[in-house]
Motif scaffolding. Structure first.
Motif: not given
Length: 308
Positions: A3-4, A36-37, A41-45, A50-51
């Motif tokens: 994660n970043y 992570l989503v 740990y990370l928002p789906a947005t 990113i994609i």
């Protein structure tokens, strides 16, 4: 998984878009983001942002992995009101690369180029790219007159998109082709395509045919599982399994692997009510050879519910 910070993700996204990173890292970054989503740990947005950087991607392995992750998220959203918006975004993502690779191979293409074409055309069409769908339908018309006109590598894509957009006539035509096919590989392509219809009545007919002499016993499980992978077929397949559990258990219960695949379809459900339903069914209908799979499926349903 890595994660970043928000700044780190932003910098990596720019590096992906500008192809400053090798393919193995471009693959790994979106895969980490998806995991992570999924793990909370990370928002789906963030993953969806990113994609968008992959719109100019050219590597077949990256597209294959990204397509799998998008399908996982699509399954999660299959009953949500914003599914159409998600699918529209996915269609736009695949539109550039599908136009770039086209339908006809160029000279000196390698195996990975062929895989890339199959993946991106299949995905673009499945997300509703009308240009890709129209060309698949045109090629299918040509194929009916001259089977050699469509390369075997692309037949699965063509059959699948024709089925996806098809009616009773297309269903009957594909069944006729399946029954006349002499190669098992070709019959499996067509059976896979038949599971893509968007008409519940046709999917119901296919489920019943899957247990008849029309389909080899060893292929029946694949048909049922593939129907479960269709958004409109998920509940139909589960109901069919429950209604025909005695026969399915008689056929496959001792073998283990086939019954595990059937049980495993329940892991795609996304509500706790479904988890209770699945748990109650297998409590009353034990499947000893698939007990671990049942527990894994229940865990996946509960994780899906939490993720959603």
């Amino acid at each position: 998984r890595v994660n970043y910070s928000p700044e780190g993700w932003s910098n990596l996204t720019s590096a992906i878009e500008e192809h400053k990173l090798p393919a193995v890292d471009r693959l790994g970054i979106q895969n980490d983001a998806y995991a992570l989503v999924k793990g909370g740990y990370l928002p789906a947005t963030d993953f969806l942002s990113i994609i968008e950087a992959y719109k100019n991607e050219v590597d077949s392995s990256v597209w294959s992995d990204l397509a799998t992750n998008l399908r996982g998220m699509e399954n999660l959203l299959s009953d949500e009101p914003w599914l159409t918006q998600f699918r529209n975004s996915a269609r736009i993502l695949f539109s550039n690369i599908s136009k770039k690779v086209g339908w006809e191979p160029s000279t000196n293409e390698g195996h990975l180029d062929s895989i890339l074409r199959t993946v991106v055309l299949g995905q673009a069409g499945s997300y509703g790219d009308q240009e890709v769908i129209g060309e698949a339908q045109r090629k299918f018309g040509e194929f009916l007159n001259d089977p050699s006109s469509v390369h075997p590598d692309l037949r699965g894509v063509v059959y699948g998109l024709v089925a996806q957009e098809g009616d009773q006539s297309a269903y009957d035509t594909l069944w006729d082709l399946e029954q006349k096919a002499t190669l098992h590989e070709e019959r499996m392509r067509i059976l896979g395509a038949l599971t893509r219809f968007q008409n519940p009545d046709l999917l119901g007919d296919l489920l019943h045919r899957s247990m008849s002499e029309d389909v080899r016993s060893q292929d029946s499980v694949l048909v049922i599982v593939s129907i479960a992978g269709n958004r409109l077929g998920k509940s139909l397949a589960w109901d069919f399994i429950r209604d025909n559990w005695g026969e399915l258990d008689r056929r496959y219960g001792r073998g283990g692997f086939a019954i595990m695949r059937l049980v495993g379809i329940t892991g795609a459900f996304t509500t706790l009510d479904r988890a209770d339903e699945v748990e109650a069914f297998f409590k009353n209908n034990p499947a000893p050879s698939a007990q671990r799979t049942i527990q894994q499926a229940l865990e996946r349903i509960r994780l899906n519910a939490r993720w959603l």
